[in-house]
Design an enzyme around this catalytic site. Sequence first.
Site, short mmCIF file in Angstrom:
data_model
loop_
_atom_site.label_atom_id
_atom_site.label_comp_id
_atom_site.label_asym_id
_atom_site.label_seq_id
_atom_site.Cartn_x
_atom_site.Cartn_y
_atom_site.Cartn_z
CB SER A 23 -3.47 9.16 -4.85
OG SER A 23 -3.31 7.77 -4.80
CG ASN A 24 0.78 5.89 -3.80
OD1 ASN A 24 1.25 4.98 -4.50
ND2 ASN A 24 0.31 5.84 -2.68
N PRO A 25 1.50 7.04 -7.21
CG PRO A 25 3.57 7.39 -8.30
CD PRO A 25 2.83 7.42 -7.12
#
Length: 225
Positions: A33-35
């Site tokens: 995923s990513n922030p």
Amino acid sequence: TPPSPALCDLAGRQVVVSAGPTREYLDPVRFISNPSSGKMGFAVAEAARDRGAQVTLVTGPVNLPDPAGLKVVRIESALELRDAVVAAAQTADLVVMTAAVADYRAAAPSGEKQAKVAGDVTIHLTPNPDILAELGRDKGRRVLVGFAMETHAGVERAAGKAQRKNADFILLNYPTREGTAFGGDNNQVTLVRPDGRHEDWPRLSKREVAEQLLTEAVRLLPPTP
Ligand code: CTP
Ligand code: CA
């Protein structure tokens, strides 16, 4: 007091906004995923609602409550995001893709938790569909807006994306601008058109960026019947 007519420029319009990250599961307990915080997309959805639009907000996992007065669809993966956005986009006048879509997913996610092994492991990733490009291929009279975060050659890269994906414009930002982009409450963006014309906006709250985005999109909408 009744809302001022100037603020109801999206009355009778349908708007779809995507927000947040996607999760691409490797096994039932692990994902890529990513922030992305989702704040930019939620701000666009809320601003569009307040300007009279009927809004569908399709969001990945974020720490934000459902905003009142709009339809919220919670998804996890890019494939789920695509299905939800494409379905909602059929009758939409405007689609704003703020979601940070993972470019790849596991080619063969495991149905069971993978135990560790001695030494290195290799994960086979396969590309996710490009949702904005897919909407651009069957654009109709819809206005399409994207976002892009770049570390270098931002205007050229964003213009190329707008062109390839058939988006009306892209809001470009940089991960290095302090207090902006991922997780922050402010954003400093450059509006980039497919032909490379561009304008820098000042550092604004995400709500103010959302309002300016919508003002620009309204100019591009076909007149209501
Ligand atoms: N986007 C999308 N579907 C994807 C990837 C991106 O709809 N699979 C959308 C994003 O929501 C954003 C725009 O496309 O509005 C630009 O995203 P970006 O990641 O910058 O574009 P990519 O084409 O994935 O290019 P890059 O190789 O730089 O990641
Ligand atoms: Ca990408």
